[in-house]
Design a protein around this motif. Structure first.
Motif, mmCIF file in Angstrom:
data_model
loop_
_atom_site.group_PDB
_atom_site.id
_atom_site.type_symbol
_atom_site.label_atom_id
_atom_site.label_comp_id
_atom_site.label_asym_id
_atom_site.label_seq_id
_atom_site.Cartn_x
_atom_site.Cartn_y
_atom_site.Cartn_z
ATOM 1 N N ILE A 219 -1.030 7.171 2.503
ATOM 2 C CA ILE A 219 -1.818 6.466 1.496
ATOM 3 C C ILE A 219 -2.499 7.418 0.522
ATOM 4 N N ASN A 220 -2.683 8.688 0.931
ATOM 5 C CA ASN A 220 -3.314 9.674 0.045
ATOM 6 C C ASN A 220 -2.405 10.064 -1.116
ATOM 7 N N HIS A 221 -1.125 9.731 -1.013
ATOM 8 C CA HIS A 221 -0.174 10.049 -2.079
ATOM 9 C C HIS A 221 0.063 8.875 -3.023
ATOM 10 N N TRP A 222 -0.758 7.839 -2.871
ATOM 11 C CA TRP A 222 -0.594 6.651 -3.715
ATOM 12 C C TRP A 222 -1.940 6.264 -4.312
ATOM 13 N N GLU A 223 -1.906 5.833 -5.565
ATOM 14 C CA GLU A 223 -3.101 5.352 -6.253
ATOM 15 C C GLU A 223 -3.064 3.834 -6.279
ATOM 16 N N LEU A 224 -4.097 3.218 -5.726
ATOM 17 C CA LEU A 224 -4.141 1.762 -5.606
ATOM 18 C C LEU A 224 -5.171 1.183 -6.571
ATOM 19 N N LYS A 225 -4.740 0.183 -7.320
ATOM 20 C CA LYS A 225 -5.636 -0.564 -8.181
ATOM 21 C C LYS A 225 -5.565 -2.014 -7.755
ATOM 22 N N GLN A 226 -6.639 -2.502 -7.132
ATOM 23 C CA GLN A 226 -6.619 -3.835 -6.543
ATOM 24 C C GLN A 226 -7.341 -4.833 -7.436
ATOM 25 N N ASP A 227 -6.580 -5.836 -7.849
ATOM 26 C CA ASP A 227 -7.123 -6.970 -8.583
ATOM 27 C C ASP A 227 -6.643 -8.206 -7.838
ATOM 28 N N SER A 228 -6.137 -9.204 -8.523
ATOM 29 C CA SER A 228 -5.534 -10.326 -7.815
ATOM 30 C C SER A 228 -4.271 -9.867 -7.104
ATOM 31 N N PHE A 229 -3.613 -8.828 -7.690
ATOM 32 C CA PHE A 229 -2.492 -8.187 -7.030
ATOM 33 C C PHE A 229 -2.672 -6.686 -7.082
ATOM 34 N N THR A 230 -2.128 -5.999 -6.093
ATOM 35 C CA THR A 230 -2.307 -4.567 -5.981
ATOM 36 C C THR A 230 -1.286 -3.829 -6.831
ATOM 37 N N GLU A 231 -1.763 -2.995 -7.731
ATOM 38 C CA GLU A 231 -0.886 -2.104 -8.482
ATOM 39 C C GLU A 231 -0.883 -0.749 -7.779
ATOM 40 N N ILE A 232 0.311 -0.253 -7.497
ATOM 41 C CA ILE A 232 0.443 0.977 -6.729
ATOM 42 C C ILE A 232 1.232 2.000 -7.536
ATOM 43 N N LYS A 233 0.696 3.197 -7.644
ATOM 44 C CA LYS A 233 1.357 4.277 -8.376
ATOM 45 C C LYS A 233 1.446 5.507 -7.494
ATOM 46 N N TYR A 234 2.623 6.130 -7.456
ATOM 47 C CA TYR A 234 2.828 7.306 -6.617
ATOM 48 C C TYR A 234 2.248 8.541 -7.294
ATOM 49 N N THR A 235 1.466 9.319 -6.539
ATOM 50 C CA THR A 235 0.834 10.521 -7.088
ATOM 51 C C THR A 235 1.236 11.782 -6.337
ATOM 52 N N GLY A 236 2.110 11.644 -5.335
ATOM 53 C CA GLY A 236 2.526 12.797 -4.545
ATOM 54 C C GLY A 236 3.676 13.547 -5.186
ATOM 55 N N GLU A 237 4.299 14.414 -4.394
ATOM 56 C CA GLU A 237 5.436 15.188 -4.873
ATOM 57 C C GLU A 237 6.662 14.290 -5.017
ATOM 58 N N THR A 238 7.262 14.315 -6.188
ATOM 59 C CA THR A 238 8.421 13.469 -6.452
ATOM 60 C C THR A 238 9.550 13.738 -5.482
ATOM 61 N N GLU A 239 9.674 14.988 -5.074
ATOM 62 C CA GLU A 239 10.768 15.375 -4.175
ATOM 63 C C GLU A 239 10.722 14.598 -2.862
ATOM 64 N N GLU A 240 9.519 14.259 -2.394
ATOM 65 C CA GLU A 240 9.397 13.508 -1.145
ATOM 66 C C GLU A 240 10.034 12.126 -1.272
ATOM 67 N N LEU A 241 9.791 11.459 -2.400
ATOM 68 C CA LEU A 241 10.405 10.155 -2.611
ATOM 69 C C LEU A 241 11.917 10.276 -2.778
ATOM 70 N N VAL A 242 12.350 11.305 -3.464
ATOM 71 C CA VAL A 242 13.792 11.511 -3.665
ATOM 72 C C VAL A 242 14.496 11.643 -2.329
ATOM 73 N N ILE A 243 13.895 12.382 -1.395
ATOM 74 C CA ILE A 243 14.491 12.553 -0.064
ATOM 75 C C ILE A 243 14.542 11.222 0.665
ATOM 76 N N GLN A 244 13.456 10.430 0.591
ATOM 77 C CA GLN A 244 13.440 9.107 1.231
ATOM 78 C C GLN A 244 14.547 8.221 0.675
ATOM 79 N N PHE A 245 14.648 8.181 -0.649
ATOM 80 C CA PHE A 245 15.646 7.326 -1.290
ATOM 81 C C PHE A 245 17.056 7.777 -0.930
ATOM 82 N N GLU A 246 17.260 9.079 -0.896
ATOM 83 C CA GLU A 246 18.595 9.602 -0.570
ATOM 84 C C GLU A 246 18.987 9.229 0.854
#
Length: 329
Positions: A219-246
């Protein structure tokens, strides 16, 4: 199909809980599908883990707040059994077992000729066909203890559970209800969420094989903006997501090959990928799959004006809408 634990009622709310969120939809009409009301609440890590309730007190408190805030008191509710709890397995039974005897037969054989990774399951089945000597049965099972933990929690909070379903069937139900199905289609559904991915292959309306994968979530690698719905933005290293997706794209290829070469002996192949989910990077995943695979890739969507004149229903709620269509003709 799905779990026959409860009787059906009218005016039902449709609840989807996973490791990171609680969502609900109330259906206004079925043709075209339209949502009357919908809400979401983000869950901190550690309350539900791999589909199992790990902090019952916290979940109960948060759910009670949601029920009060969303004005859901004393309503009937459908809910999804979390994907990590669900097993889909093809089994063969003697051809002379009558339809009304099937459930009793399967119950007796569980633990002896039919082995599951948990005891005391709740289950349902779908008959596929027979060769004159045996019948092929598609068995849907989940640990009863975990399913009833959700049902009992809802009951304690003055809701009335009336049906439990599984996410691939809810997703396919919406897809079918929108008139997107084609004759002899082999559909590969990809439910790509923030903390997990569910893969399922359908022949016509039958989910023959399913795989579930957890995604690392810090959760420390994500920025959360909570309103009626939660907006989530990734703030960590892009390479980590690339590995997950791959890793997940490789699993998609493996399951597709398993279906083609092992299940059908090269007689059939996947004809379409259908993508849905709540992952904030879903459009990028969709683009990557279109580049990676020769098979057609479609993202589940619909005419949002058919939902509600006040605004668009978030794409993260399409699974809840599919659940809402359960038992709608």
């Amino acid at each position: 199909m799905a779990f026959s634990l409860f009787s059906s009622k009218n005016r039902i709310i449709n609840l989807v809980l996973n490791d990171h969120s609680i969502r609900f939809v109330e259906l206004k009409q079925a043709n075209p599908p339209a949502a009357q009301k919908w809400c979401e609440r983000f869950l901190p890590p550690g309350i539900i883990t791999d589909g199992k309730i790990t902090d019952l007190d916290s979940l109960s408190s948060i759910l009670e707040e949601c029920i009060d805030e969303w004005k859901l008191q004393r309503r009937h509710v459908r809910f999804l059994v979390p994907d990590p709890l669900v097993i889909i397995r093809k089994v063969s039974v003697p051809v002379d077992i009558l339809d009304d005897e099937m459930k009793g037969y399967l119950y007796l054989e569980l633990g002896s000729s039919i082995h599951l990774p948990f005891e005391e399951p709740v289950f349902d089945f779908y008959q596929l066909g027979n060769n004159g000597k045996t019948k092929d049965i598609l068995l849907f099972a989940a640990p009863e203890q975990n399913v009833m933990e959700y049902a009992n929690l809802l009951s304690r909070l003055k809701l009335t559970p009336v049906a439990a379903d599984i996410s691939p069937l809810s997703l396919y139900r919406l897809y079918h209800h929108l008139g997107r199905t084609k004759e002899n289609e082999v559909l590969f559904t990809v439910q790509f969420d923030l903390t997990s991915v569910n893969l399922c292959i359908f022949e016509e309306s039958v989910p023959l094989v399913m795989r579930q994968f957890s995604l690392p979530f810090n959760i420390n690698h994500w920025e959360l903006k909570q309103d009626s719905f939660t907006e989530i933005k990734y703030t960590g290293e892009t390479e980590e997501l690339v590995i997950q997706f791959e890793d997940i794209l490789n699993e998609i290829s493996k399951l597709s090959d398993f279906y083609r070469y092992t299940l059908t002996n090269e007689k059939k192949d996947v004809s379409k990928f259908l993508i849905n989910g709540d992952h904030p990077m879903l459009p990028a995943i969709y683009d990557e799959m279109r580049d990676r695979f020769e098979t057609s890739v479609e993202m589940l969507s619909l005419n949002t004006e058919a939902f509600n004149k006040q605004g668009n229903v978030p794409f993260t709620l399409l699974l809840s809408l599919g659940l809402a269509l359960k038992e709608v003709k």
